[in-house]
Design an enzyme around this catalytic site. Structure first.
Site, PDB file in Angstrom:
ATOM      1  N   CYS A  60       0.819  -1.227   0.000  1.00 31.30           N
ATOM      2  CA  CYS A  60       0.000   0.000   0.000  1.00 31.30           C
ATOM      3  C   CYS A  60       0.849   1.271   0.000  1.00 31.30           C
ATOM      4  O   CYS A  60       0.353   2.337  -0.355  1.00 31.30           O
ATOM      5  CB  CYS A  60      -0.885   0.055   1.240  1.00 31.30           C
ATOM      6  SG  CYS A  60      -1.871  -1.397   1.530  1.00 31.30           S
TER       7      CYS A  60
HETATM    8  O1  KQY Z   1      -4.090   0.051   2.564  1.00 39.47           O
HETATM    9  C1  KQY Z   1      -4.195   0.994   1.861  1.00 39.47           C
HETATM   10  N1  KQY Z   1      -4.032   0.881   0.578  1.00 39.47           N
HETATM   11  C2  KQY Z   1      -4.532   2.327   2.380  1.00 39.47           C
HETATM   12  C3  KQY Z   1      -5.004   2.314   3.741  1.00 39.47           C
HETATM   13  C4  KQY Z   1      -5.396   3.672   4.164  1.00 39.47           C
HETATM   14  C5  KQY Z   1      -5.567   3.756   5.608  1.00 39.47           C
HETATM   15  C6  KQY Z   1      -5.742   5.148   6.091  1.00 39.47           C
HETATM   16  N2  KQY Z   1      -5.824   5.181   7.493  1.00 39.47           N
END
Ligand code: KQY
Length: 372
Positions: A356
């Site tokens: 992520c």
């Molecule tokens: O896991 C992701 N791709 C983004 C997660 C965002 C979390 C914001 N608190």
């Protein structure tokens, strides 16, 4: 000077290459917001620096930091990592960065997806998100890549491609009314074909339990190579994740990819249910308009949230009781790459993991266009 292109990648002969194809480098952002990262984001900054350092062992890494964080990023990151001042609302480069597409001649362009913080005012995680929405454009300017501004809200973590005409997505995310309520499943498939240059969309159902992105595919499953998928897995039928992973397995085994192949599925053991401790929850500054953290809540922990770099795989270490089993699976699946583990809990506390927070820029090289 980079151009805004008004057609679509597929119409121009471009497609999204797989993550396991060669990269020019990796982009990340620097975490700092105190309402998402505990203790003034310092533990998260050390965790992000460890991820950047691990990836830099395989390929060039660039990190965007907001103005008042430039010095902290520069101080914690190794010299080999380029630090660039970029405004953002948080640090999820997978979702706010560009999705790059390539053509047979070796040209690279980028898709700039509109971003609404995983749901906008209908369940999104924070407001505003205006600076996040500019990140892809800024990265593409620095990379000197022309840009497509797509007509639908989408995050990079909600798609995984095999580079040969297949994309893997979840219904929970892409059909969520908080993303593109005016688009049907067929409309979304049409847009995925036009922007990613794919012909086949494989729909899984839900994502990992408690994933606050509304079930991104990148926390659940990913292609390891054409025809092979890693899927987060548990044999514990009492765990709600069992039903989710079982449903995903059935759909994957029933699917055919763009080449007509059946998929081989590698089960990646998930860690035992991990929860947010009271001390961890207390370290996050709560704020109106931002999803609050509750002690005891289950974390969306998954080893599938790894990043494939040139010659390497960088995976999150989440629990000593399961890290080596997960690493053994990944080392078997990616026998030709070095698998490196980096502590992932601090990133997990913020809502995601290594995949992520990273985004690849494909290498410039001549390629064979997928037969669709
Ligand atoms: O896991 C992701 N791709 C983004 C997660 C965002 C979390 C914001 N608190």
């Amino acid at each position: 000077m980079t151009r805004l292109i008004n057609s679509t990648p597929a119409a121009d002969g471009y497609w999204m290459p797989a993550e396991y194809e060669p990269h020019a480098g990796t982009w990340m952002l620097w975490p700092e917001r105190r309402d998402n990262w505990r203790l003034g984001a310092q533990p998260a900054q050390r965790a992000f620096a460890a991820v950047a350092t691990a990836i830099a062992g395989f390929e060039p890494v660039s990190v965007g930091a907001i103005a008042n964080q430039y010095e902290s990023a520069r101080a914690l990151l190794p010299e080999a990592v380029r630090v660039v001042e970029i405004s953002s609302n948080d640090a999820w480069m997978r979702d706010v960065g560009p999705t790059c597409v390539v053509n047979a001649a070796g040209d690279v362009r980028g898709i700039d997806w509109p971003f609404n913080a995983w749901g906008g005012l209908n369940g999104g995680l924070y407001f505003p998100w205006d600076q996040d929405d500019l990140v892809a454009r800024k990265v593409l300017e620095i990379e000197a890549c022309d840009r497509y501004r797509a007509p639908l809200i989408l995050e990079g973590g909600s798609i995984h491609v095999d580079g040969e005409g297949t994309v893997l997505v979840t219904e929970q995310c892409l059909l969520n009314p908080n993303r593109n309520p005016h688009l049907s499943r067929e409309d979304i498939e049409t847009q995925l074909r036009a922007y990613l240059g794919v012909s086949t969309v494989i729909w899984l159902g839900e994502g990992v339990i408690n994933d606050e992105t509304d079930g991104h595919i990148d926390n659940l499953a990913c292609f390891a190579r054409p025809g092979e998928v890693c899927l987060t897995w548990t044999d514990n039928r009492r765990d709600p994740q069992w039903r989710v992973s079982q449903d995903a397995l059935e759909r994957l085994l029933a699917a055919r990819d763009a080449r007509g192949r059946r998929l081989k599925v590698h089960k990646l053991p998930q860690p035992r249910a991990l929860t947010l401790s009271a001390a961890e929850a207390a370290g996050v500054q709560s704020r109106d308009g931002v999803k609050a953290r509750q002690a005891g809540e289950r974390l969306a922990a998954s080893y599938a949230n790894f990043y494939i770099a040139n010659g390497g795989v960088v995976m999150p270490l989440l629990d000593q009781r399961s890290d080596s089993a997960a690493m053994a699976v990944l080392q078997r699946v990616f026998a030709d790459r070095q698998v490196v583990g980096v502590p992932g809990r601090e990133i997990l506390l913020g809502g995601g993991n290594i995949h992520c927070i990273t985004q690849q820029i494909p290498a410039v090289l001549r390629r064979r266009k997928p037969r669709l």
